[in-house]
Design a protein around this motif. Sequence first.
Motif, PDB file in Angstrom:
ATOM      1  N   VAL A   1       0.845  -1.205   0.000  1.00  0.00           N
ATOM      2  CA  VAL A   1       0.000   0.000   0.000  1.00  0.00           C
ATOM      3  C   VAL A   1       0.876   1.249   0.000  1.00  0.00           C
ATOM      4  CG1 VAL A   1      -1.738   1.316   1.291  1.00  0.00           C
ATOM      5  CG2 VAL A   1      -1.933  -1.170   1.153  1.00  0.00           C
ATOM      6  N   ARG A   2       1.924   1.231   0.810  1.00  0.00           N
ATOM      7  CA  ARG A   2       2.842   2.391   0.873  1.00  0.00           C
ATOM      8  C   ARG A   2       3.539   2.621  -0.464  1.00  0.00           C
ATOM      9  NH1 ARG A   2       6.182   1.926   6.461  1.00  0.00           N
ATOM     10  NH2 ARG A   2       7.165   3.789   5.627  1.00  0.00           N
ATOM     11  N   GLN A   3       3.907   1.536  -1.143  1.00  0.00           N
ATOM     12  CA  GLN A   3       4.562   1.668  -2.454  1.00  0.00           C
ATOM     13  C   GLN A   3       3.638   2.334  -3.468  1.00  0.00           C
ATOM     14  OE1 GLN A   3       5.680  -2.402  -3.208  1.00  0.00           O
ATOM     15  NE2 GLN A   3       7.676  -2.199  -2.212  1.00  0.00           N
ATOM     16  N   VAL A   4       2.340   1.959  -3.443  1.00  0.00           N
ATOM     17  CA  VAL A   4       1.363   2.574  -4.352  1.00  0.00           C
ATOM     18  C   VAL A   4       1.203   4.057  -4.016  1.00  0.00           C
ATOM     19  CG1 VAL A   4      -1.091   2.621  -5.001  1.00  0.00           C
ATOM     20  CG2 VAL A   4       0.115   0.445  -4.874  1.00  0.00           C
ATOM     21  N   LEU A   5       1.128   4.375  -2.725  1.00  0.00           N
ATOM     22  CA  LEU A   5       0.975   5.777  -2.303  1.00  0.00           C
ATOM     23  C   LEU A   5       2.181   6.627  -2.705  1.00  0.00           C
ATOM     24  CD1 LEU A   5      -0.540   5.227   1.274  1.00  0.00           C
ATOM     25  CD2 LEU A   5      -1.758   5.951  -0.777  1.00  0.00           C
ATOM     26  N   GLU A   6       3.361   6.017  -2.646  1.00  0.00           N
ATOM     27  CA  GLU A   6       4.597   6.746  -3.013  1.00  0.00           C
ATOM     28  C   GLU A   6       4.643   7.084  -4.501  1.00  0.00           C
ATOM     29  OE1 GLU A   6       7.714   4.206  -1.657  1.00  0.00           O
ATOM     30  OE2 GLU A   6       7.321   4.622   0.460  1.00  0.00           O
ATOM     31  N   GLU A   7       4.003   6.245  -5.333  1.00  0.00           N
ATOM     32  CA  GLU A   7       4.025   6.466  -6.790  1.00  0.00           C
ATOM     33  C   GLU A   7       2.886   7.361  -7.270  1.00  0.00           C
ATOM     34  OE1 GLU A   7       3.962   2.626  -8.653  1.00  0.00           O
ATOM     35  OE2 GLU A   7       5.581   1.865  -7.384  1.00  0.00           O
ATOM     36  N   MET A   8       2.019   7.759  -6.365  1.00  0.00           N
ATOM     37  CA  MET A   8       0.826   8.507  -6.739  1.00  0.00           C
ATOM     38  C   MET A   8       1.136   9.932  -7.203  1.00  0.00           C
ATOM     39  SD  MET A   8      -2.536   8.982  -4.408  1.00  0.00           S
ATOM     40  CE  MET A   8      -2.404   7.306  -3.873  1.00  0.00           C
ATOM     41  N   PRO A   9       0.475  10.403  -8.280  1.00  0.00           N
ATOM     42  CA  PRO A   9       0.647  11.790  -8.714  1.00  0.00           C
ATOM     43  C   PRO A   9       0.251  12.762  -7.595  1.00  0.00           C
ATOM     44  CG  PRO A   9      -0.545  10.523 -10.376  1.00  0.00           C
ATOM     45  CD  PRO A   9      -0.432   9.656  -9.170  1.00  0.00           C
ATOM     46  N   PRO A  10       0.966  13.874  -7.435  1.00  0.00           N
ATOM     47  CA  PRO A  10       0.713  14.813  -6.322  1.00  0.00           C
ATOM     48  C   PRO A  10      -0.734  15.296  -6.214  1.00  0.00           C
ATOM     49  CG  PRO A  10       2.734  15.401  -7.476  1.00  0.00           C
ATOM     50  CD  PRO A  10       2.098  14.301  -8.262  1.00  0.00           C
ATOM     51  N   ASP A  11      -1.392  15.561  -7.352  1.00  0.00           N
ATOM     52  CA  ASP A  11      -2.777  16.054  -7.308  1.00  0.00           C
ATOM     53  C   ASP A  11      -3.731  15.029  -6.717  1.00  0.00           C
ATOM     54  OD1 ASP A  11      -2.067  18.465  -8.367  1.00  0.00           O
ATOM     55  OD2 ASP A  11      -2.486  17.906 -10.450  1.00  0.00           O
ATOM     56  N   LEU A  12      -3.504  13.755  -7.065  1.00  0.00           N
ATOM     57  CA  LEU A  12      -4.353  12.701  -6.510  1.00  0.00           C
ATOM     58  C   LEU A  12      -4.043  12.454  -5.041  1.00  0.00           C
ATOM     59  CD1 LEU A  12      -4.571   9.972  -9.305  1.00  0.00           C
ATOM     60  CD2 LEU A  12      -6.387  11.449  -8.507  1.00  0.00           C
ATOM     61  N   ALA A  13      -2.774  12.666  -4.649  1.00  0.00           N
ATOM     62  CA  ALA A  13      -2.362  12.457  -3.259  1.00  0.00           C
ATOM     63  C   ALA A  13      -3.170  13.345  -2.319  1.00  0.00           C
ATOM     64  CB  ALA A  13      -0.868  12.729  -3.103  1.00  0.00           C
ATOM     65  N   GLY A  14      -3.444  14.581  -2.767  1.00  0.00           N
ATOM     66  CA  GLY A  14      -4.248  15.501  -1.955  1.00  0.00           C
ATOM     67  C   GLY A  14      -5.654  14.968  -1.732  1.00  0.00           C
ATOM     68  N   ASP A  15      -6.239  14.346  -2.778  1.00  0.00           N
ATOM     69  CA  ASP A  15      -7.584  13.752  -2.653  1.00  0.00           C
ATOM     70  C   ASP A  15      -7.581  12.597  -1.660  1.00  0.00           C
ATOM     71  OD1 ASP A  15      -8.478  15.482  -4.613  1.00  0.00           O
ATOM     72  OD2 ASP A  15      -8.234  14.017  -6.240  1.00  0.00           O
ATOM     73  N   VAL A  16      -6.530  11.775  -1.734  1.00  0.00           N
ATOM     74  CA  VAL A  16      -6.460  10.576  -0.886  1.00  0.00           C
ATOM     75  C   VAL A  16      -6.314  10.958   0.591  1.00  0.00           C
ATOM     76  CG1 VAL A  16      -5.112   8.488  -0.379  1.00  0.00           C
ATOM     77  CG2 VAL A  16      -5.626   9.089  -2.741  1.00  0.00           C
ATOM     78  N   VAL A  17      -5.626  12.062   0.860  1.00  0.00           N
ATOM     79  CA  VAL A  17      -5.495  12.534   2.249  1.00  0.00           C
ATOM     80  C   VAL A  17      -6.881  12.815   2.828  1.00  0.00           C
ATOM     81  CG1 VAL A  17      -4.670  14.441   3.703  1.00  0.00           C
ATOM     82  CG2 VAL A  17      -3.157  13.450   1.980  1.00  0.00           C
ATOM     83  N   ASP A  18      -7.772  13.373   1.966  1.00  0.00           N
ATOM     84  CA  ASP A  18      -9.141  13.664   2.417  1.00  0.00           C
ATOM     85  C   ASP A  18     -10.024  12.414   2.419  1.00  0.00           C
ATOM     86  OD1 ASP A  18      -8.526  16.364   2.652  1.00  0.00           O
ATOM     87  OD2 ASP A  18      -9.074  16.795   0.575  1.00  0.00           O
ATOM     88  N   ASN A  19      -9.918  11.611   1.356  1.00  0.00           N
ATOM     89  CA  ASN A  19     -10.821  10.465   1.190  1.00  0.00           C
ATOM     90  C   ASN A  19     -10.371   9.205   1.926  1.00  0.00           C
ATOM     91  OD1 ASN A  19     -12.395  12.042  -0.559  1.00  0.00           O
ATOM     92  ND2 ASN A  19     -11.162  11.454  -2.330  1.00  0.00           N
ATOM     93  N   GLY A  20      -9.066   9.103   2.198  1.00  0.00           N
ATOM     94  CA  GLY A  20      -8.539   7.947   2.906  1.00  0.00           C
ATOM     95  C   GLY A  20      -8.497   6.674   2.059  1.00  0.00           C
ATOM     96  N   VAL A  21      -8.370   5.548   2.741  1.00  0.00           N
ATOM     97  CA  VAL A  21      -8.250   4.237   2.092  1.00  0.00           C
ATOM     98  C   VAL A  21      -9.450   3.379   2.496  1.00  0.00           C
ATOM     99  CG1 VAL A  21      -6.836   2.135   1.942  1.00  0.00           C
ATOM    100  CG2 VAL A  21      -5.725   4.368   2.083  1.00  0.00           C
ATOM    101  N   VAL A  22     -10.018   2.662   1.523  1.00  0.00           N
ATOM    102  CA  VAL A  22     -11.162   1.789   1.801  1.00  0.00           C
ATOM    103  C   VAL A  22     -10.725   0.330   1.696  1.00  0.00           C
ATOM    104  CG1 VAL A  22     -13.515   1.156   1.134  1.00  0.00           C
ATOM    105  CG2 VAL A  22     -12.752   3.513   0.846  1.00  0.00           C
ATOM    106  N   LEU A  23     -11.048  -0.474   2.723  1.00  0.00           N
ATOM    107  CA  LEU A  23     -10.698  -1.900   2.733  1.00  0.00           C
ATOM    108  C   LEU A  23     -11.906  -2.740   2.333  1.00  0.00           C
ATOM    109  CD1 LEU A  23      -8.713  -2.275   6.098  1.00  0.00           C
ATOM    110  CD2 LEU A  23      -7.780  -1.951   3.815  1.00  0.00           C
TER     111      LEU A  23
END
Length: 377
Positions: free
Chosen positions: A301-323
């Motif tokens: 999961v961390r590897q995927v987050l590290e490769e994420m484009p910066p604009d999407l990273a901002g969305d993920v900080v707000d939306n979080g991760v769904v299991l």
Amino acid sequence: MNFLNIKEKQLQLQKMLQIKQSSQKQHNKRIKMIFDKFIGWFSNDMAIDLGTANTLVSVKGKGIIINEPSVVAVQHDRYGRDRILAVGKEAKQMIGKTPVNIQAVRPMKDGVIADFEMTERMIRYFIEKAHKRKSFLRPRIIICIPHGITQVERKAVKESALSAGAREVFLVEEPMAAAIGAGIPVSSPDGYVVVDIGGGTTEIGVTSLGGLVLSKSIKVAGDRFDKAIVDYVRQNFNLYIGERTAESIKLEIGTAIKQPKDLSIKVKGRDSSGLLTTIELTSEGVRGALHEPLKEISLAVRQVLEEMPPDLAGDVVDNGVVLTGGGALIRGLDRYLSNDIKLPVRVAEEPLLAVAYGTSKTLDEDSLLKLISNEQE
């Protein structure tokens, strides 16, 4: 001169024969298409979550109607012929208990087909069970596949369904189906991360605008958890247990974090001297057994987050991760991952059925199928 004329006439005849055969083939193809379409009127479109552990089947307009283990029991006779004895729940009960002439087979391994013939038979069984008849069946089928499988594996899934009686097959990647089933608006421009922990694979996907921006698939999931528990019990208690017992332990007391009150379970098995014995296993012991596989999932999961484009990273900080997936039911897994990746993590409402709900929704909405399907028209 006469010889040349004869030769020319032979060539002309061969050419005419080829044209006739070609037109006959096209005619037969058209007839088959018309027949398939006609039979299709009497068949219900289906969506199949062909999982390593369980197979879930949805029918258009009815939702999920079948949820059974992906296991086939086969009986062999002395002439080398075999017949299907049981499929699903009944077959799973036979694992580890069968006589010499009966074999309980898991046709799927690590999210892909390990036994083509058994997979075909299993799909056919589920098609017939869904329709409650054995003839006049030519449904359209949507099948979920792990991300990152090869073209050969993709073709094997499609061929299995076609051989089992489907008239048309669409393939949808599991992270997308899981995201739809978890209620994530996949067509929106916002980025969302979904982690689907199944039986054979863990699928991690970042969705945006109806597609997967990033995705990763690792062969660490429910089966690996079971193996870790089997190894832990053998190494620490000198007790041999089967995969069904390990699965029961995982479901009863499996945890990713320390519990306020230690849970325990009585485990029966065979020790190295061949004697049958019973031990008491605690949730803290199981937590230690699951530490390594859970760590691998967290790292992925961390590897995927590290490769994420910066604009999407901002969305993920707000939306979080769904299991999603059966693995998401392990106690405290959301908190374990949240502490490790420093992001909010939540478990979907019905994680075990998320992929099936996603495929079912895709079945009911043609526009969604066109948006996310892997099939190029």
